[in-house]
Design a protein around this motif. Structure first.
Motif, PDB file in Angstrom:
ATOM      1  N   VAL A  19       1.284  -8.016  -4.963  1.00 34.14           N
ATOM      2  CA  VAL A  19       0.153  -8.635  -4.936  1.00 34.14           C
ATOM      3  C   VAL A  19       0.130 -10.520  -5.511  1.00 34.14           C
ATOM      4  O   VAL A  19      -0.196 -11.076  -4.886  1.00 34.14           O
ATOM      5  N   ALA A  20       1.259 -10.186  -5.879  1.00 32.22           N
ATOM      6  CA  ALA A  20       1.228 -11.969  -6.651  1.00 32.22           C
ATOM      7  C   ALA A  20       2.486 -12.423  -5.286  1.00 32.22           C
ATOM      8  O   ALA A  20       1.499 -13.680  -5.272  1.00 32.22           O
ATOM      9  N   LEU A  21       2.917 -11.992  -4.106  1.00 36.33           N
ATOM     10  CA  LEU A  21       3.391 -12.752  -3.054  1.00 36.33           C
ATOM     11  C   LEU A  21       2.058 -12.768  -1.759  1.00 36.33           C
ATOM     12  O   LEU A  21       2.254 -13.632  -1.094  1.00 36.33           O
ATOM     13  N   PRO A  44      -6.478   2.106  -8.203  1.00 36.37           N
ATOM     14  CA  PRO A  44      -5.930   2.711  -9.129  1.00 36.37           C
ATOM     15  C   PRO A  44      -5.114   3.200  -9.909  1.00 36.37           C
ATOM     16  O   PRO A  44      -4.031   3.365 -10.793  1.00 36.37           O
ATOM     17  N   ALA A  45      -4.633   4.723  -9.496  1.00 32.52           N
ATOM     18  CA  ALA A  45      -4.036   5.792  -9.354  1.00 32.52           C
ATOM     19  C   ALA A  45      -2.595   5.636  -8.934  1.00 32.52           C
ATOM     20  O   ALA A  45      -1.851   6.263  -9.289  1.00 32.52           O
ATOM     21  N   GLU A  46      -2.525   4.897  -7.968  1.00 32.08           N
ATOM     22  CA  GLU A  46      -1.754   4.624  -7.004  1.00 32.08           C
ATOM     23  C   GLU A  46      -1.004   3.139  -6.836  1.00 32.08           C
ATOM     24  O   GLU A  46      -1.083   2.405  -6.095  1.00 32.08           O
ATOM     25  N   PRO A  47      -0.537   2.298  -7.969  1.00 35.85           N
ATOM     26  CA  PRO A  47      -0.763   0.737  -7.549  1.00 35.85           C
ATOM     27  C   PRO A  47       0.469   0.025  -7.295  1.00 35.85           C
ATOM     28  O   PRO A  47       0.476  -0.911  -7.008  1.00 35.85           O
ATOM     29  N   ASP A  48       1.333   1.185  -6.224  1.00 31.67           N
ATOM     30  CA  ASP A  48       2.114   0.169  -5.063  1.00 31.67           C
ATOM     31  C   ASP A  48       1.345   1.067  -4.049  1.00 31.67           C
ATOM     32  O   ASP A  48       1.868   0.768  -3.148  1.00 31.67           O
TER      33      ASP A  48
END
Length: 98
Positions: A19-21, A44-48
């Motif tokens: 997300v940052a990149l 939401p339940a799987e942030p990756d």
């Protein structure tokens, strides 16, 4: 119009890094000719697990986007962060998987 749905699966705990990149990529892409929408979503339940949903005026505009330095930089940075990536280009008559 063409649509892009890009599914990204980051290594465990690396979703925040993706997300940052992606932030500079998203900002630069939204200034491109032919851009209509370009958004990144997380489960939401799987942030990756992340999904880019994009809309482009034409396949030609998308091709220009694929050649942009900011996209190439993002792809290079993702090499060590992603387990899997799948990109679908949705045309009115077909779906390309690239």
């Amino acid at each position: 119009m063409v649509y892009v749905i890009a599914y990204l699966t980051a290594h465990a705990g690396k979703g925040d890094d993706v997300v940052a990149l992606a932030a500079p990529l998203i900002d630069a892409t939204r200034k491109e000719e032919g851009y209509i929408s370009y958004d990144l979503y997380r489960k939401p339940a799987e942030p990756d697990s992340l999904v880019f949903v994009e809309t482009w005026k034409s396949r030609a505009a998308l091709d220009v986007h694929f050649a942009e330095p900011h996209l190439k930089t993002f792809k290079a940075a993702m090499a060590d962060l992603l387990v899997e990536a799948r990109v679908e280009v949705v045309h009115p008559e077909k779906i390309e998987v690239i």
